[in-house]
Design a protein around this motif. Structure first.
Motif, PDB file in Angstrom:
ATOM      1  N   THR A 228     -14.101   3.682  -2.808  1.00 15.79           N
ATOM      2  CA  THR A 228     -12.988   2.728  -2.889  1.00 15.79           C
ATOM      3  C   THR A 228     -13.469   1.290  -2.754  1.00 15.79           C
ATOM      4  O   THR A 228     -12.908   0.375  -3.375  1.00 15.79           O
ATOM      5  CB  THR A 228     -11.952   3.047  -1.797  1.00 15.79           C
ATOM      6  N   TYR A 251      -5.637  -0.752   3.381  1.00 22.52           N
ATOM      7  CA  TYR A 251      -5.697  -0.594   1.931  1.00 22.52           C
ATOM      8  C   TYR A 251      -6.821   0.351   1.491  1.00 22.52           C
ATOM      9  O   TYR A 251      -6.605   1.270   0.698  1.00 22.52           O
ATOM     10  CB  TYR A 251      -5.860  -1.972   1.266  1.00 22.52           C
ATOM     11  N   ARG A 254      -6.333   4.126   2.872  1.00 22.25           N
ATOM     12  CA  ARG A 254      -5.270   4.890   2.210  1.00 22.25           C
ATOM     13  C   ARG A 254      -5.721   5.384   0.840  1.00 22.25           C
ATOM     14  O   ARG A 254      -5.384   6.492   0.431  1.00 22.25           O
ATOM     15  CB  ARG A 254      -4.016   4.027   2.057  1.00 22.25           C
ATOM     16  N   ASN A 255      -6.481   4.588   0.127  1.00 14.77           N
ATOM     17  CA  ASN A 255      -6.950   4.987  -1.198  1.00 14.77           C
ATOM     18  C   ASN A 255      -8.204   5.856  -1.144  1.00 14.77           C
ATOM     19  O   ASN A 255      -8.700   6.271  -2.196  1.00 14.77           O
ATOM     20  CB  ASN A 255      -7.239   3.726  -2.031  1.00 14.77           C
ATOM     21  N   ASP A 329      -0.315   9.264  -3.708  1.00 13.70           N
ATOM     22  CA  ASP A 329      -0.451   8.823  -5.099  1.00 13.70           C
ATOM     23  C   ASP A 329       0.617   9.526  -5.938  1.00 13.70           C
ATOM     24  O   ASP A 329       0.410  10.648  -6.407  1.00 13.70           O
ATOM     25  CB  ASP A 329      -1.838   9.163  -5.629  1.00 13.70           C
TER      26      ASP A 329
END
Length: 336
Positions: A228, A251, A254-255, A329
């Motif tokens: 990421t 950020y 979470r990804n 997602d």
């Protein structure tokens, strides 16, 4: 979302049926006679023949399997040949102890593994990263039974800090059963002495069971965060002045958690199945020790029921993991 969940649930029944077929065939492939084990060494041939007829062991295998499926459809898992009680009742009484151990192990794995994985990614190719990568390999490679015995030897037998086995001291009275979970029942009853004693008994088996999962979560979190950090949105947010901690823990993390969440879901089912050895070593009164007892006595009803339970847990957790992926997602819902 509902359609997505229903479609996943529709695939569970064929999977569980296939699992039962394979387990049934493997159990019957073992050259042993459950009737002899149930009857005991002093039983006469007539008594053994009576037990075979009573439990349907004298019928063809396909007929035995059909009868078993009919009982399972009505949530009747038969009677344990060892305890002479309904298997479902034994499982209901022992399942809370296994879930308590599983949740404690998983909580340790997640709360320690995710931050360590982030640290390893942020310190890429430095000594903390190398140390955590070595730990992740060793954590998966170490045998649970050896680690359990070493913990018992050090903390129980040598230092005397923690109990050796069981879930509560013999001198401690148990709180009234409300939920079946010893820790919760102790809190509900206001028994802080029982709660503290239960936590001390839970610590060593939970750490033993958490080691492999902790190493796995560290590895997958590290890999996800590293990937990421290469994305364009990270460079953009750095450029507009986001603080490093906010960027990473909100950020980036979470990804990065898709693969980690999948592993957490798989670990939950794996901890229940893998807890057999740990429960047997620590004399933990859960499904694992019950399964070991069933294997040693040739209790087919218990082995089939426990296999079905673990398979159902795996299936439900996989569905939950898919739902969590969809929340992280939403694009994944459209592809499923």
């Amino acid at each position: 979302m509902l359609r997505f969940v229903l479609r996943r649930c529709a695939l569970v029944l064929p999977s569980l049926l296939g699992l039962l077929v394979v387990t049934f065939l493997l159990i019957h492939a073992v050259p042993s006679d459950p009737a002899v084990a149930m009857a005991g060494d002093a039983a006469t041939p007539e008594q053994i023949a009576h037990l075979r007829q009573q439990y349907g062991l004298d019928r063809p295998m396909w007929e035995q399997f059909g009868l078993y499926l009919g009982k399972v459809a009505s949530f009747d898992f038969g009677e344990s040949a060892f305890s002479h009680r309904p298997v479902a009742l034994d499982i209901v009484q022992r399942l809370p102890a296994t879930l308590e151990l599983t949740f404690a192990s998983l909580l340790l794995s997640v709360l320690i593994g995710v931050p360590l994985g982030v640290v390893a990614a942020l310190k890429h190719n430095s000594w903390p990263d190398y140390a955590l990568r070595i730990f992740s390999v060793l954590g998966v490679a170490v045998a649970a039974f050896w680690f359990a015995i070493m913990l018992q030897f050090l903390f129980s037998m040598t230092l005397g800090w923690l109990p050796l086995r069981g879930d509560l001291s013999a001198t401690m009275s148990r709180p009234p059963v409300v939920t079946g979970f010893l820790l919760l029942d102790s809190l509900i009853a206001g028994r802080w002495d029982a709660f503290g004693d239960a936590v001390r008994h839970l610590f060593l088996p939970a750490v033993t069971l958490a080691l492999g999962g902790l190493a796995t979560i560290v590895r997958f979190t590290r890999s996800g965060v590293l990937d990421t950090l290469q994305h364009d949105f990270v460079l953009y947010e750095r450029a507009v002045g986001y603080s490093r901690s906010r960027l990473v823990w909100i950020y980036v993390l979470r990804n990065s958690l898709t693969a980690t969440v999948t592993q957490i879901g798989l670990l939950f089912g794996g901890l229940i199945a893998g807890g057999v050895v740990v429960e047997a070593i620590f004399d933990w009164p859960g499904i694992g020790s019950y399964t070991v007892q069933a294997i040693l006595t040739g209790d087919r009803q218990v082995m089939l029921a426990v296999t079905l339970l673990v398979g159902a847990v795996y299936a439900m957790v996989n569905i939950l993991v898919d739902v969590v992926h969809g929340l992280l997602d939403p694009r994944l819902m459209g592809r499923a």
